[in-house]
Design an enzyme around this catalytic site. Structure first.
Site, PDB file in Angstrom:
ATOM      1  N   CYS A 194      -4.195  -9.364   9.668  1.00 22.10           N
ATOM      2  CA  CYS A 194      -4.685  -9.878  10.943  1.00 22.10           C
ATOM      3  C   CYS A 194      -4.266 -11.338  10.960  1.00 22.10           C
ATOM      4  CB  CYS A 194      -6.197  -9.759  11.086  1.00 22.10           C
ATOM      5  SG  CYS A 194      -6.763 -10.528  12.619  1.00 22.10           S
ATOM      6  N   CYS A 236      -7.277 -13.701  12.491  1.00 25.25           N
ATOM      7  CA  CYS A 236      -8.526 -13.917  11.758  1.00 25.25           C
ATOM      8  C   CYS A 236      -8.630 -12.904  10.615  1.00 25.25           C
ATOM      9  CB  CYS A 236      -9.732 -13.874  12.694  1.00 25.25           C
ATOM     10  SG  CYS A 236      -9.736 -12.523  13.881  1.00 25.25           S
ATOM     11  N   SER A 237      -9.439 -11.875  10.765  1.00 21.61           N
ATOM     12  CA  SER A 237      -9.614 -10.944   9.650  1.00 21.61           C
ATOM     13  C   SER A 237      -9.988  -9.550  10.132  1.00 21.61           C
ATOM     14  CB  SER A 237     -10.675 -11.479   8.702  1.00 21.61           C
ATOM     15  OG  SER A 237     -11.891 -11.649   9.418  1.00 21.61           O
ATOM     16  N   CYS A 238      -9.487  -9.131  11.296  1.00 23.47           N
ATOM     17  CA  CYS A 238      -9.813  -7.803  11.823  1.00 23.47           C
ATOM     18  C   CYS A 238      -9.387  -6.744  10.813  1.00 23.47           C
ATOM     19  CB  CYS A 238      -9.118  -7.583  13.162  1.00 23.47           C
ATOM     20  SG  CYS A 238      -9.628  -8.800  14.381  1.00 23.47           S
TER      21      CYS A 238
END
Ligand code: FE
Length: 212
Positions: A114, A117-119
Site C-alpha cells: 500500500c 499507507c497500510s491497507c
C-alpha cells in the site's frame, strides 16, 4: 554489540518501561474520553482487540490457500467470486470489503503493497507486520520489486515478471501462491502449514512447516 540488547542488560530500561509509548498513551487517553462520554462500550473494544489478537490472523488466509490448492472448484470460486466466498465463510468485515485474489504463475509473481499507507486484507491476514507500513517498503516495492524480494530471500528468475498491486481503501489483495511440488498429495490441514503470511503478501514463498 548484540549483548546491549540482551534481556539481562536493562539498567536504564526499568524506568522507561513504566510508561507506555506515546501512541499507546494517546490511544488510552482517547479511549478514556470516549468511554466517559458514553460513545463506546469498553467491553466492545476489548472484544474487538481480542478478536484481532487471538482469532484473526494469517492462519485464515492459509486455510483458504490450502483449500484452493486441494479443490479446483473452490479455487475458481475464491479467485472469481472472492467477496462472495469470504462472506459465505464469515471472513468479511473491517478492511476486507473488496478482496481481490491474485494468483502466482510461472510467468508472473504478485507482490502487494500500500504505497499510501497500510491497507491490508485484515479479515484473512490479521494485523499487518511493521515492515508493511514502513516508508522503505512502501516506496521501494514499486520502484525495485525484484531487489526488495531478494532482500526477503525470494529470488525471482529473470523470465518471471513481477506485478505489484497497490492496495487502497477500496481494494485489498491476497496472493495465491503456487503450490510447491514437494507438497503435492498432502491433505488440506497439512498444506495450510506450508502457507506463511509473507507468501500471501508476495514477499515470501510457501515453505515446508519446519523451515517456516
Ligand atoms: Fe493504505
Amino acid at each position: 554489540m548484540l549483548s546491549f540488547f540482551m534481556p539481562h542488560d536493562h539498567h536504564d530500561e526499568d524506568a522507561h518501561s513504566l510508561l507506555p509509548s506515546e501512541p499507546a498513551l494517546r490511544v488510552k487517553a482517547l479511549e478514556t474520553i470516549l468511554v466517559q462520554k458514553g460513545l463506546i462500550d469498553p467491553a466492545a473494544v476489548d472484544a474487538i482487540i481480542d478478536r484481532y489478537e487471538h482469532h484473526i490472523g494469517p492462519q485464515i488466509g492459509a486455510g483458504l490457500i490450502a483449500r484452493a490448492w486441494s479443490d479446483p472448484a473452490f479455487k475458481a470460486q475464491l479467485v472469481n467470486n472472492t467477496d462472495g466466498i469470504l462472506s459465505d465463510l464469515g471472513f468479511g468485515g473491517r478492511q476486507g470489503e473488496h478482496i481481490v485474489v491474485v494468483e502466482n504463475t510461472p510467468d508472473c509473481h504478485n507482490l502487494v503493497v500500500c504505497t499510501l499507507c497500510s491497507c491490508y486484507p485484515w479479515p484473512v491476514l490479521g494485523v499487518p507486520p511493521a515492515w508493511y507500513k514502513s516508508d522503505a517498503y512502501r516506496s521501494r516495492a514499486v520502484r525495485e520489486p525484484r531487489q526488495v524480494l531478494a532482500e526477503f530471500g525470494v529470488i525471482i528468475p529473470p523470465e518471471q515478471k513481477i506485478r505489484v498491486w497497490d492496495s487502497t481503501a477500496e481494494i485489498r489483495y491476497l496472493v495465491l501462491p503456487m503450490q510447491p511440488a514437494q507438497s503435492l498429495g498432502l491433505d488440506e490441514s497439512e498444506l495450510a502449514l506450508w502457507v506463511n503470511r509473507n507468501a500471501m503478501i508476495g514477499t515470501g514463498l510457501p515453505q515446508p512447516p519446519a523451515e517456516t
